[in-house]
Scaffold this motif. Structure first.
Motif, PDB file in Angstrom:
ATOM      1  N   UNK A  12       0.847  -1.181   0.000  1.00  0.00           N
ATOM      2  CA  UNK A  12       0.000   0.000   0.000  1.00  0.00           C
ATOM      3  C   UNK A  12       0.887   1.237   0.000  1.00  0.00           C
ATOM      4  N   UNK A  13       0.586   2.175  -0.879  1.00  0.00           N
ATOM      5  CA  UNK A  13       1.272   3.461  -0.897  1.00  0.00           C
ATOM      6  C   UNK A  13       0.237   4.526  -0.601  1.00  0.00           C
ATOM      7  N   UNK A  14       0.517   5.353   0.419  1.00  0.00           N
ATOM      8  CA  UNK A  14      -0.444   6.346   0.895  1.00  0.00           C
ATOM      9  C   UNK A  14      -0.068   7.738   0.398  1.00  0.00           C
ATOM     10  N   UNK A  15      -1.089   8.499   0.006  1.00  0.00           N
ATOM     11  CA  UNK A  15      -0.895   9.843  -0.537  1.00  0.00           C
ATOM     12  C   UNK A  15      -1.768  10.839   0.204  1.00  0.00           C
ATOM     13  N   UNK A  16      -1.283  12.075   0.287  1.00  0.00           N
ATOM     14  CA  UNK A  16      -2.056  13.169   0.860  1.00  0.00           C
ATOM     15  C   UNK A  16      -1.779  14.405   0.014  1.00  0.00           C
ATOM     16  N   UNK A  17      -2.810  14.977  -0.544  1.00  0.00           N
ATOM     17  CA  UNK A  17      -2.688  16.141  -1.438  1.00  0.00           C
ATOM     18  C   UNK A  17      -1.711  15.873  -2.576  1.00  0.00           C
ATOM     19  N   UNK A  18      -1.733  14.657  -3.108  1.00  0.00           N
ATOM     20  CA  UNK A  18      -0.882  14.296  -4.232  1.00  0.00           C
ATOM     21  C   UNK A  18       0.545  13.936  -3.865  1.00  0.00           C
ATOM     22  N   UNK A  57      -5.113   5.717  -1.059  1.00  0.00           N
ATOM     23  CA  UNK A  57      -4.156   4.617  -1.102  1.00  0.00           C
ATOM     24  C   UNK A  57      -4.143   3.964  -2.480  1.00  0.00           C
ATOM     25  N   UNK A  58      -2.953   3.583  -2.918  1.00  0.00           N
ATOM     26  CA  UNK A  58      -2.804   2.774  -4.129  1.00  0.00           C
ATOM     27  C   UNK A  58      -2.269   1.420  -3.690  1.00  0.00           C
TER      28      UNK A  58
END
Length: 73
Positions: free
Chosen positions: A33-39, A63-64
């Motif tokens: 899992x890769x987590x993102x916030x505001x890109x 999450x991707x």
């Protein structure tokens, strides 16, 4: 009256925990899992083929998910 307020408070706390747990999906065996916030990439989590969990950064709802190739045993 005091017990009623306590029960309502406990119920709301349980609901908040359940909602938070629902928002971020669990990491299953063979997932990354890769987590993102505001890109921006802000965290990651991986459960390898043997079930060991490693992670870093912070977990967010954005999450991707990618998958490892785990051999059958």
């Amino acid at each position: 009256m005091r017990n009623k307020k306590l029960m309502w408070a406990l119920g709301l706390a349980l609901l908040a925990v359940a909602t938070a747990a629902w928002a971020i999906p669990p990491v299953y065996v063979g997932e990354v899992h890769e987590y993102y916030q505001d890109g921006q990439h802000v965290g990651w989590a991986q459960r390898d083929c043997k079930g060991r969990l490693t992670s870093g950064g912070i977990a967010t709802e954005d999450v991707q998910i990618s998958y490892l190739v785990c051999p059958f045993s």
